[in-house]
Design a protein around this motif. Structure first.
Motif, PDB file in Angstrom:
ATOM      1  N   SER A 260       0.817  -1.223   0.000  1.00 42.42           N
ATOM      2  CA  SER A 260       0.000   0.000   0.000  1.00 42.42           C
ATOM      3  C   SER A 260       0.846   1.267   0.000  1.00 42.42           C
ATOM      4  CB  SER A 260      -0.948   0.002   1.204  1.00 42.42           C
ATOM      5  OG  SER A 260      -0.227  -0.068   2.424  1.00 42.42           O
ATOM      6  N   GLY A 261       2.175   1.132   0.138  1.00 42.43           N
ATOM      7  CA  GLY A 261       3.046   2.301   0.096  1.00 42.43           C
ATOM      8  C   GLY A 261       3.365   2.901   1.442  1.00 42.43           C
ATOM      9  N   LYS A 262       3.273   2.094   2.510  1.00 43.39           N
ATOM     10  CA  LYS A 262       3.507   2.594   3.867  1.00 43.39           C
ATOM     11  C   LYS A 262       4.927   3.117   4.064  1.00 43.39           C
ATOM     12  CE  LYS A 262       2.638  -1.338   5.777  1.00 43.39           C
ATOM     13  NZ  LYS A 262       2.335  -2.114   4.563  1.00 43.39           N
ATOM     14  N   SER A 263       5.898   2.338   3.617  1.00 47.29           N
ATOM     15  CA  SER A 263       7.293   2.693   3.894  1.00 47.29           C
ATOM     16  C   SER A 263       7.686   4.016   3.243  1.00 47.29           C
ATOM     17  CB  SER A 263       8.222   1.578   3.404  1.00 47.29           C
ATOM     18  OG  SER A 263       7.977   0.371   4.105  1.00 47.29           O
ATOM     19  N   SER A 264       7.309   4.193   1.979  1.00 46.05           N
ATOM     20  CA  SER A 264       7.666   5.438   1.292  1.00 46.05           C
ATOM     21  C   SER A 264       6.935   6.625   1.904  1.00 46.05           C
ATOM     22  CB  SER A 264       7.356   5.328  -0.195  1.00 46.05           C
ATOM     23  OG  SER A 264       5.986   5.035  -0.412  1.00 46.05           O
ATOM     24  N   LEU A 265       5.700   6.424   2.341  1.00 51.37           N
ATOM     25  CA  LEU A 265       4.960   7.507   2.989  1.00 51.37           C
ATOM     26  C   LEU A 265       5.607   7.878   4.325  1.00 51.37           C
ATOM     27  CD1 LEU A 265       2.616   9.480   3.229  1.00 51.37           C
ATOM     28  CD2 LEU A 265       1.211   7.600   4.134  1.00 51.37           C
ATOM     29  N   ALA A 266       6.055   6.881   5.075  1.00 49.91           N
ATOM     30  CA  ALA A 266       6.704   7.167   6.357  1.00 49.91           C
ATOM     31  C   ALA A 266       7.965   8.001   6.159  1.00 49.91           C
ATOM     32  CB  ALA A 266       7.042   5.862   7.078  1.00 49.91           C
ATOM     33  N   ILE A 267       8.743   7.667   5.140  1.00 53.39           N
ATOM     34  CA  ILE A 267       9.956   8.442   4.844  1.00 53.39           C
ATOM     35  C   ILE A 267       9.580   9.874   4.452  1.00 53.39           C
ATOM     36  CG2 ILE A 267      11.886   8.659   3.230  1.00 53.39           C
ATOM     37  CD1 ILE A 267      12.015   5.585   3.201  1.00 53.39           C
TER      38      ILE A 267
ATOM     39  N   GLY B   8      -4.235   5.146   8.322  1.00 53.53           N
ATOM     40  CA  GLY B   8      -4.256   3.899   7.571  1.00 53.53           C
ATOM     41  C   GLY B   8      -4.360   4.164   6.091  1.00 53.53           C
ATOM     42  N   LEU B   9      -3.696   3.335   5.301  1.00 47.71           N
ATOM     43  CA  LEU B   9      -3.766   3.434   3.850  1.00 47.71           C
ATOM     44  C   LEU B   9      -4.710   2.352   3.341  1.00 47.71           C
ATOM     45  CD1 LEU B   9      -0.013   4.013   2.941  1.00 47.71           C
ATOM     46  CD2 LEU B   9      -1.832   5.707   3.207  1.00 47.71           C
ATOM     47  N   GLU B  10      -5.711   2.778   2.570  1.00 53.20           N
ATOM     48  CA  GLU B  10      -6.662   1.805   2.051  1.00 53.20           C
ATOM     49  C   GLU B  10      -6.714   1.875   0.539  1.00 53.20           C
ATOM     50  OE1 GLU B  10     -10.598   2.542   3.398  1.00 53.20           O
ATOM     51  OE2 GLU B  10     -10.549   4.685   2.993  1.00 53.20           O
ATOM     52  N   LEU B  11      -7.030   0.739  -0.060  1.00 56.30           N
ATOM     53  CA  LEU B  11      -7.183   0.639  -1.495  1.00 56.30           C
ATOM     54  C   LEU B  11      -8.129  -0.506  -1.786  1.00 56.30           C
ATOM     55  CD1 LEU B  11      -3.844  -0.874  -2.900  1.00 56.30           C
ATOM     56  CD2 LEU B  11      -4.442  -0.843  -0.504  1.00 56.30           C
ATOM     57  N   ASP B  12      -8.792  -0.475  -2.950  1.00 55.13           N
ATOM     58  CA  ASP B  12      -9.763  -1.523  -3.231  1.00 55.13           C
ATOM     59  C   ASP B  12      -9.046  -2.836  -3.514  1.00 55.13           C
ATOM     60  OD1 ASP B  12      -9.189  -1.830  -6.127  1.00 55.13           O
ATOM     61  OD2 ASP B  12     -10.154   0.118  -6.343  1.00 55.13           O
TER      62      ASP B  12
ATOM     63  N   ASP C 226      -4.608  -6.390  -5.163  1.00 51.23           N
ATOM     64  CA  ASP C 226      -4.140  -7.634  -5.776  1.00 51.23           C
ATOM     65  C   ASP C 226      -3.145  -7.355  -6.897  1.00 51.23           C
ATOM     66  OD1 ASP C 226      -5.734  -8.978  -4.032  1.00 51.23           O
ATOM     67  OD2 ASP C 226      -7.254  -9.578  -5.495  1.00 51.23           O
ATOM     68  N   GLN C 227      -3.419  -6.342  -7.699  1.00 52.62           N
ATOM     69  CA  GLN C 227      -2.511  -5.992  -8.793  1.00 52.62           C
ATOM     70  C   GLN C 227      -1.153  -5.561  -8.242  1.00 52.62           C
ATOM     71  OE1 GLN C 227      -4.688  -2.979 -10.935  1.00 52.62           O
ATOM     72  NE2 GLN C 227      -5.882  -4.467 -12.116  1.00 52.62           N
ATOM     73  N   ARG C 228      -1.164  -4.745  -7.206  1.00 57.92           N
ATOM     74  CA  ARG C 228       0.097  -4.291  -6.612  1.00 57.92           C
ATOM     75  C   ARG C 228       0.893  -5.462  -6.054  1.00 57.92           C
ATOM     76  NH1 ARG C 228       0.031   1.392  -3.451  1.00 57.92           N
ATOM     77  NH2 ARG C 228      -1.147   2.677  -4.926  1.00 57.92           N
ATOM     78  N   ILE C 229       0.200  -6.402  -5.440  1.00 58.89           N
ATOM     79  CA  ILE C 229       0.883  -7.569  -4.867  1.00 58.89           C
ATOM     80  C   ILE C 229       1.510  -8.410  -5.972  1.00 58.89           C
ATOM     81  CG2 ILE C 229       0.466  -9.785  -3.716  1.00 58.89           C
ATOM     82  CD1 ILE C 229      -1.557  -8.237  -1.928  1.00 58.89           C
TER      83      ILE C 229
ATOM     84  N   GLY D  91      -1.474   5.850  -2.162  1.00 58.76           N
ATOM     85  CA  GLY D  91      -0.913   6.408  -3.380  1.00 58.76           C
ATOM     86  C   GLY D  91      -1.194   7.878  -3.603  1.00 58.76           C
ATOM     87  N   ASP D  92      -2.002   8.498  -2.768  1.00 60.71           N
ATOM     88  CA  ASP D  92      -2.300   9.929  -2.923  1.00 60.71           C
ATOM     89  C   ASP D  92      -1.065  10.734  -2.538  1.00 60.71           C
ATOM     90  OD1 ASP D  92      -3.170  12.596  -2.654  1.00 60.71           O
ATOM     91  OD2 ASP D  92      -5.203  11.950  -2.162  1.00 60.71           O
TER      92      ASP D  92
END
Length: 308
Positions: free
Chosen positions: A14-21, A196-200, A205-208, A291-292
């Motif tokens: 979901s992009g947690k690590s890059s957002l934290a940085i 929290g980061l949410e996505l449909d 699934d596509q990102r994974i 991703g926003d």
């Protein structure tokens, strides 16, 4: 007042690590020192880089990260130990005027760090006995033994989850009982800001799928081979990590390489859904669209407002 504790939750990819940085760098630019505290139970293992999507050396150099690369692959990760270590790091950072940013998708670990949660004691000899039994008969048979002794407890644990089965049997022997239910949400730490980061599901699934394909391209199989002399097979936690377990099955001839990759994808999708479902149960989390590009600014604005 105490400094805020920023927490960034979310499922795999979901992009947690890059957002934290991004958040930590923005806070530093605003004159508020900030460092990251890892809450992913697999990032603690040295050498497990590709399969855990560990931040790169360049990313680690941008912002100081805590509780990354602290364990050998033969060591067993414990949520109780992680709780103690993370809380100590948080306290030390706050003492030195540094805003901690917790980031990770291990929902139980996040809950244990933030909330009131105590753990029964452990006994190495008792644990070793049940671990030996697990190696001898396998998790399903050991689950049957647990069901005979404590049916309600066994019903709450999946038959394939050897670690939890062993822990339940250990606690049963030491205390005479085992309560699998987790406590309600009740912060043990002060001034927590949870996001929290949410996505449909389709996007997740596509990102994974993309992530797993990239892991293979980046050399996951070679990484696992390189960890074998370091004792990866003997590591009760590390060897069961998503991706690593499947590659070990491939190397043992139990799966083809393509089957190992597909099982890693399907297992990661199931895990991500469980992560998201867990975090969504917490009413204190403020949800942001994954991703926003504006997410970092939203979080930093709230942190700075809390400091006024």
């Amino acid at each position: 007042m105490k400094l805020p504790l920023v927490v960034i939750n979310g499922p795999t990819a979901s992009g947690k690590s890059s957002l934290a940085i991004d958040v930590a760098l923005r806070l530093q630019e605003a004159g508020r020192p900030s460092e990251i505290v890892n809450v992913d139970s697999m990032l603690v293992y040295r050498g497990m880089d590709v399969g855990t999507a560990k931040p790169t050396a360049e990313e680690l150099a941008l912002v100081r990260h805590h509780l990354v690369d602290t364990n050998d692959v033969t060591q067993t990760a414990s949520v109780a130990d992680f709780q103690q270590q993370a809380r100590q790091v948080i306290a030390e950072l706050r003492t030195h005027g540094i805003i901690p940013v917790l980031v990770g998708g291990s929902a139980l670990y996040v809950h244990a760090i933030l909330d009131e949660m105590t753990f029964p004691g452990t006994d190495p000899e008792v644990r070793a006995r049940y671990e030996a039994r697990l190696a001898e008969v396998g998790p399903e048979a050991l689950h049957t033994e647990l069901a005979q002794r404590a049916p309600q407890t066994a019903a709450s644990i999946l038959p394939g989850n050897g670690r939890r089965i062993v822990r339940a049997l250990e606690v049963l022997e030491l205390t005479g009982g085992f309560t699998p239910q987790l406590p309600e949400w009740s912060y043990a730490l002060e001034h927590v800001l949870q996001f929290g980061l949410e996505l449909d599901r389709e996007q997740m699934d596509q990102r994974i799928d993309v992530r797993v394909d990239q892991m293979w391209a980046d050399g996951l199989v070679e990484e696992v081979r390189g960890l074998l002399p370091q004792g990866l097979r003997e590591g009760l936690t590390a060897s069961r990590a998503l991706g690593y377990r499947q590659v070990l099955q491939f190397l043992d001839g139990e799966l083809t390489e393509q089957e190992a990759k597909e099982r890693t994808k399907s297992g990661t999708r199931r895990f991500a859904r469980k992560q998201l479902a867990w975090f969504r149960r917490d009413p204190r989390v403020q949800w942001l669209p994954a991703g926003d590009p504006g997410n970092g600014g939203v979080i930093v604005d709230q942190v700075l407002a809390a400091l006024r």
